[in-house]
Design a protein around this motif. Structure first.
Motif, PDB file in Angstrom:
ATOM      1  N   GLU A   1       6.570  25.042  68.966  1.00  0.00           N
ATOM      2  CA  GLU A   1       6.304  24.182  70.317  1.00  0.00           C
ATOM      3  C   GLU A   1       5.459  23.455  69.730  1.00  0.00           C
ATOM      4  O   GLU A   1       4.727  22.642  70.673  1.00  0.00           O
ATOM      5  N   LYS A   2       5.395  23.084  68.506  1.00  0.00           N
ATOM      6  CA  LYS A   2       4.510  22.072  68.061  1.00  0.00           C
ATOM      7  C   LYS A   2       3.015  22.102  68.406  1.00  0.00           C
ATOM      8  O   LYS A   2       2.470  21.418  68.711  1.00  0.00           O
ATOM      9  N   LYS A   3       2.658  23.358  67.895  1.00  0.00           N
ATOM     10  CA  LYS A   3       1.281  23.700  68.238  1.00  0.00           C
ATOM     11  C   LYS A   3       0.633  24.501  67.095  1.00  0.00           C
ATOM     12  O   LYS A   3       1.581  25.356  66.355  1.00  0.00           O
ATOM     13  N   LEU A   4      -0.556  24.627  67.017  1.00  0.00           N
ATOM     14  CA  LEU A   4      -1.243  25.403  66.041  1.00  0.00           C
ATOM     15  C   LEU A   4      -2.343  26.485  66.834  1.00  0.00           C
ATOM     16  O   LEU A   4      -3.023  25.782  67.812  1.00  0.00           O
ATOM     17  N   PHE A   5      -2.076  27.811  66.585  1.00  0.00           N
ATOM     18  CA  PHE A   5      -2.755  28.765  67.152  1.00  0.00           C
ATOM     19  C   PHE A   5      -3.915  29.153  66.431  1.00  0.00           C
ATOM     20  O   PHE A   5      -3.766  29.916  65.053  1.00  0.00           O
ATOM     21  N   PHE A   6      -5.165  29.188  66.685  1.00  0.00           N
ATOM     22  CA  PHE A   6      -6.125  29.736  66.031  1.00  0.00           C
ATOM     23  C   PHE A   6      -6.847  30.654  66.824  1.00  0.00           C
ATOM     24  O   PHE A   6      -7.201  30.613  67.873  1.00  0.00           O
ATOM     25  N   ASP A   7      -7.187  31.801  66.204  1.00  0.00           N
ATOM     26  CA  ASP A   7      -8.208  32.870  66.854  1.00  0.00           C
ATOM     27  C   ASP A   7      -9.228  33.504  65.738  1.00  0.00           C
ATOM     28  O   ASP A   7      -9.002  34.222  64.940  1.00  0.00           O
ATOM     29  N   ASN A   8     -10.468  32.819  66.114  1.00  0.00           N
ATOM     30  CA  ASN A   8     -11.402  32.934  64.986  1.00  0.00           C
ATOM     31  C   ASN A   8     -11.005  32.901  63.409  1.00  0.00           C
ATOM     32  O   ASN A   8     -11.349  33.603  62.708  1.00  0.00           O
ATOM     33  N   THR A   9     -10.385  31.701  63.459  1.00  0.00           N
ATOM     34  CA  THR A   9     -10.017  31.464  62.110  1.00  0.00           C
ATOM     35  C   THR A   9     -10.991  30.565  61.257  1.00  0.00           C
ATOM     36  O   THR A   9     -11.398  29.466  62.006  1.00  0.00           O
ATOM     37  N   PRO A  10     -11.322  30.668  60.090  1.00  0.00           N
ATOM     38  CA  PRO A  10     -12.165  29.997  59.390  1.00  0.00           C
ATOM     39  C   PRO A  10     -11.754  28.612  59.241  1.00  0.00           C
ATOM     40  O   PRO A  10     -10.433  28.512  59.060  1.00  0.00           O
TER      41      PRO A  10
ATOM     42  N   PRO B   1     -15.794  29.433  62.669  1.00  0.00           N
ATOM     43  CA  PRO B   1     -14.374  29.890  63.394  1.00  0.00           C
ATOM     44  C   PRO B   1     -13.743  28.899  64.330  1.00  0.00           C
ATOM     45  O   PRO B   1     -14.808  28.210  65.129  1.00  0.00           O
ATOM     46  N   ILE B   2     -12.531  28.923  64.524  1.00  0.00           N
ATOM     47  CA  ILE B   2     -11.698  28.011  65.073  1.00  0.00           C
ATOM     48  C   ILE B   2     -11.005  28.900  65.998  1.00  0.00           C
ATOM     49  O   ILE B   2     -10.100  29.575  65.408  1.00  0.00           O
TER      50      ILE B   2
ATOM     51  N   LEU C   1      -9.894  18.024  66.822  1.00  0.00           N
ATOM     52  CA  LEU C   1     -10.863  18.887  66.230  1.00  0.00           C
ATOM     53  C   LEU C   1     -12.225  18.395  66.365  1.00  0.00           C
ATOM     54  O   LEU C   1     -13.371  19.098  66.416  1.00  0.00           O
ATOM     55  N   ASP C   2     -12.163  16.839  66.458  1.00  0.00           N
ATOM     56  CA  ASP C   2     -13.501  16.295  66.366  1.00  0.00           C
ATOM     57  C   ASP C   2     -14.092  16.596  67.828  1.00  0.00           C
ATOM     58  O   ASP C   2     -15.387  16.741  67.654  1.00  0.00           O
ATOM     59  N   ALA C   3     -13.299  16.231  68.808  1.00  0.00           N
ATOM     60  CA  ALA C   3     -13.868  16.407  70.116  1.00  0.00           C
ATOM     61  C   ALA C   3     -14.092  18.012  70.513  1.00  0.00           C
ATOM     62  O   ALA C   3     -15.243  18.150  71.151  1.00  0.00           O
TER      63      ALA C   3
END
Length: 335
Positions: A263-272, A299-300, A316-318
């Motif tokens: 889906e042209k997305k990145l999924f992060f779950d408390n990912t360093p 964590p991201i 990421l910046d925002a």
């Protein structure tokens, strides 16, 4: 390699592009990949050129060298005849006709170049190669009707024309999602990676085969994993399995996380942060450095857009108050 293309005709006339497109094992292919990674702004034009060649290759039959040569001669003769006709016209009428003629010559020359390239690179039958550049996705239908969606920086190869009742074999380097079609003969579909093979008849699954990791997420049906040293494992829907040093291990894996790239997305779950940045490097082929060691393990969490590198970095910046610095082709993240 200093290149700056303005149209697809220039691209399909480039030897290094043709080497890359036809999967030739020479330096031209590697040089093109390096150039493409350094010039992401030209990726859309390259994609158009590849789609144009795809259409020619699909319809292409073996063309004798003499026939290609004759086509080139006819083109040159036509150009000379047009020039003679235009020269005999009143001066005021020449400009618009000449512009039209030049457009036609460019299009005709592009076709001759493409057909010549097909003849040159396909003098002997080679496995079909489907590939994506950094930051690109692509869906391809296979000879049996199965579909494969390739993530960025991925190669899939397969032999031409699968015979009924015979094994359907595919080789992958990178990441792809397979939707395997069932056949009346129930012939096996085998996906080969550098660390294991996946044996199926009809199913859906995601597979990763990169230098630093190898895994599979099964979403439908069943598959059997086979390693080179004889180990095997049967999988059921929902299973996520990693293979490391010939060891097969079931692990926790969320389907929406693993398949977010479709889906042209990145999924992060408390990912360093450092792992999140590795994913960005992998997808876009860029160098990302953490400028402040204190934020390495920040964590991201969340779902971020992944169809544009600049938009992703701005997110990421925002969202996490990181400071993004772009310097000499390198991206530096600080906090």
């Amino acid at each position: 390699m200093d290149k700056n293309f303005s149209n697809i005709e220039e691209i399909i006339a480039d030897e290094q592009f043709l080497a890359w497109y036809f999967g030739s094992e020479n330096s031209g292919r590697q040089q093109w990949e390096q150039w493409l990674a350094s010039n992401p702004h030209q990726a859309s034009l390259v994609a158009e050129a590849r789609e144009y060649l795809d259409q020619l290759v699909i319809r292409e039959e073996t063309v004798p060298e003499a026939q290609v040569s004759n086509a080139e001669k006819k083109l040159m003769n036509s150009i000379e005849e047009w020039e003679t006709t235009i020269a005999a016209m009143p001066f005021a009428e020449r400009a618009p006709v000449r512009r039209l003629a030049r457009w036609w010559w460019t299009a005709a020359a592009a076709v001759v170049v493409a057909v010549s390239a097909i003849w040159l690179f396909r003098t002997e039958e080679k496995p079909a190669l489907v590939q994506t550049a950094f930051g690109e996705m692509r869906e391809q239908q296979l000879p049996d009707g199965s579909k494969v969606t390739l993530n960025a920086n991925t190669e899939v190869t397969y032999t031409h024309g699968w015979e009924k009742g015979k094994e359907r074999e595919v080789w992958i380097k990178g990441e792809a999602f397979f939707h395997v079609a069932k056949t009346p003969e129930k012939s096996r579909f085998v996906v080969h990676t550098s660390k294991f093979d996946i044996v199926v008849t009809g199913t859906q699954f995601n597979v990763v085969n990169r230098e630093d990791k190898a895994n599979i997420m099964l979403t439908e049906g069943s598959v059997t994993l086979l390693t080179s040293d004889g180990k095997s494992m049967k999988m059921v829907p929902g299973d996520f399995v990693e293979v490391n040093k010939q060891q097969i291990e079931r692990k926790a894996g969320r389907e929406e996380n693993v398949l977010a790239w479709k889906e042209k997305k990145l999924f992060f779950d408390n990912t360093p942060l450092y792992i999140a940045l590795e994913k960005i490097e992998e997808h876009y082929g860029v160098k990302v450095t953490i400028g402040n060691v204190n934020c390495r393990n920040v964590p991201i969490s969340g779902i971020l857009p992944n169809d544009n590198l600049n938009v992703l970095l701005d997110a990421l910046d925002a969202l996490y108050e990181f400071h993004v610095i772009r310097k000499n082709g390198e991206i530096i993240i600080t906090q």
